[in-house]
Design an enzyme around this catalytic site. Structure first.
Site, short mmCIF file in Angstrom:
data_model
loop_
_atom_site.label_atom_id
_atom_site.label_comp_id
_atom_site.label_asym_id
_atom_site.label_seq_id
_atom_site.Cartn_x
_atom_site.Cartn_y
_atom_site.Cartn_z
N SER A 97 13.01 13.87 10.03
CA SER A 97 13.78 15.32 10.04
C SER A 97 13.48 15.91 11.53
O SER A 97 14.14 16.73 11.80
CB SER A 97 12.82 16.23 9.10
OG SER A 97 11.64 15.98 9.49
N ARG A 155 -4.71 14.03 -16.22
CA ARG A 155 -4.87 14.73 -15.05
C ARG A 155 -5.94 15.78 -15.39
O ARG A 155 -5.66 16.60 -16.21
CB ARG A 155 -3.36 15.25 -14.54
CG ARG A 155 -3.59 16.02 -13.06
CD ARG A 155 -3.30 15.40 -12.14
NE ARG A 155 -1.83 14.43 -12.13
CZ ARG A 155 -1.73 13.63 -11.58
NH1 ARG A 155 -2.85 12.75 -10.66
NH2 ARG A 155 -0.56 12.94 -11.60
N HIS A 214 -10.37 10.43 -8.05
CA HIS A 214 -9.96 10.12 -9.41
C HIS A 214 -11.28 9.44 -10.00
O HIS A 214 -12.00 8.64 -9.33
CB HIS A 214 -8.94 8.99 -9.35
CG HIS A 214 -7.58 9.40 -9.28
ND1 HIS A 214 -7.14 10.80 -9.00
CD2 HIS A 214 -6.28 8.60 -9.02
CE1 HIS A 214 -5.75 10.84 -8.99
NE2 HIS A 214 -5.38 9.63 -8.96
N CYS A 222 -3.26 4.10 -7.34
CA CYS A 222 -4.55 4.42 -6.94
C CYS A 222 -5.76 4.14 -7.99
O CYS A 222 -6.88 3.61 -7.62
CB CYS A 222 -4.52 6.06 -6.50
SG CYS A 222 -3.49 6.96 -7.86
N GLY A 267 2.60 13.39 6.26
CA GLY A 267 2.39 13.93 5.07
C GLY A 267 0.81 13.69 4.66
O GLY A 267 0.23 13.61 5.47
N GLN A 289 -7.80 12.16 -13.47
CA GLN A 289 -7.07 11.87 -12.18
C GLN A 289 -6.91 13.26 -11.60
O GLN A 289 -6.33 14.53 -12.14
CB GLN A 289 -5.83 11.35 -12.43
CG GLN A 289 -5.97 9.93 -12.84
CD GLN A 289 -4.58 8.92 -13.10
OE1 GLN A 289 -4.70 8.34 -14.12
NE2 GLN A 289 -3.74 8.99 -12.01
#
Ligand code: HSE
Length: 375
Positions: free
Chosen positions: A38, A270, A277, A137, A11, A164
């Site tokens: 998976s 955001r 960030h 974070c 990921g 962010q």
């Protein structure tokens, strides 16, 4: 050699983690085993000759997981929910290192940020703690930025107004942000190319598209490109978002054994940036100290802080997501005393959300565990 099992390594956070581990030659120090939720049975990645010919292991196979000394997961909270308790219920007493928030506030977990809480990590390890969780974070990035002030117990409270990046919401959100940007540009590109077109007409066209059903917003639900979103994470129904709640609760959990508790609150927003960030902090210091001494302390906080002089050219060039993304730097600038109170200062900080914001604290924790285990 310690057996380390990796889950969620493909990921976004996992990929950044693996790249850092390859750069730092971490894989030389333990025996790595790759799991998959998976693709069990398929071939291992080939970054390292040692991994070749081993197959991916089923990440839900509790027996296989229990063969590991350390499990390192970036798979997300749902995976932690499904697997962690089952694995512990078998009596497995290995170390669980996790990027997800699920276990952060548990009594038998430590939120890891070793430049600030190495002593807490050491004492918890000695006391038999085995769950090591990466922090939120914004919290980790903020604490690294003001490390020099915290070390000397100078901070009374912090108000943190965040800006962010899309990455904090996930890989699909980053893709959606770029798609939104492209959609807006495409809708007005002909007009932009005409010298005499009217900017207010162009603006209306872009706005109409952003507010229409044609606009791609499956992930964010609202436009982020050309817009901002003044709410991150769940609504706690007390006026605060969960992201805002984390500021104070995680800060104090991280700092507890090393420093006195401090108050932290603010608004989390955001914005349309990709992976760094930013935070505008107002900090109330416990005493008034000269600005030069404040700068010196901030700058000496840790080796990653990069103090940017509080003047225009440096600030616009060096104190931005475009400059900091992809680096381990914690840029800190706009440091000045505020007119509202002689003990209040402002500060603006920028840090990569995927590096120090997510993967670096757990990468370092894995190395700490391996060193301790081999010591
Ligand atoms: N919750 C953060 C965000 C990222 O949405 O930006 C994870 O710490």
């Amino acid at each position: 050699m310690k057996k380390v099992g990796f889950i969620g390594w493909r990921g976004m956070v996992g990929s950044v983690l693996i790249k850092r581990m390859i750069d730092e030659l971490d894989f030389d120090n333990f025996d790595s085993h790759f799991f998959s939720t998976s693709q069990a049975g398929q071939k291992n990645p080939e970054w390292n000759i040692n991994f070749k010919n081993k197959l991916l292991i089923d990440a839900f196979d509790i027996q296989e997981l229990s063969k590991m000394d350390i499990i390192m997961t970036c798979q997300g909270g749902d995976y932690t929910d499904k697997v962690f308790s089952k694995l512990r219920a078998t009596g497995w007493d290995g170390h669980w290192v996790d990027a997800a928030s699920t276990l952060r506030m548990e009594k038998n977990s430590v939120i890891v940020l070793d430049p600030l809480n190495q002593s807490s990590i050491d004492s918890s390890y000695d006391a038999g703690i085995k769950n090591w969780i990466g922090g939120n974070c914004t919290v980790s990035l903020m604490l690294l930025a003001i490390h020099g002030l915290l070390k000397e117990d100078l901070v009374e409270w912090v108000s943190s107004m965040t800006y962010q990046a899309a990455s904090g919401a996930g890989a699909n959100n980053m893709r959606e942000l770029l798609s939104q940007m492209g959609q807006i540009y495409s809708s007005v590109s002909d007009d932009l190319n005409q010298k005499n077109s009217n900017i207010l007409d162009i603006d209306s066209k872009a706005l109409a598209l952003m507010n229409s059903d044609k606009f791609q917003k499956n992930n964010f639900k609202v436009p982020l490109a050309g817009n901002l979103i003044p709410w991150i994470d769940e609504d706690l129904k007390n006026g605060q978002s969960r992201e805002e709640w984390k500021g104070q609760s995680e800060t104090n959990k991280i700092l507890n054994s090393s420093f006195n508790s401090i108050k932290v609150d603010g608004l989390c927003v955001r914005i349309a940036t990709m992976r760094s960030h930013c935070q505008a902090l107002t900090i109330k210091l416990k005493k008034s100290i000269p600005i030069e001494a404040i700068n010196e302390r901030i700058s000496n906080g840790n080796q990653w802080v990069k103090l940017i002089p509080n003047e225009k050219e440096s600030s616009i060039n060096l104190l931005s997501p475009a400059e900091v993304s992809g680096k381990l730097d914690i840029a800190v600038g706009r440091v000045r005393k505020l007119d509202i109170d002689k003990n209040c200062i402002s500060l603006f900080t920028v840090g990569d959300q995927l590096l120090w914001g997510a993967s670096e604290p757990i990468r370092r924790m894995l190395n700490i565990l391996v060193r301790k285990g081999n010591g």
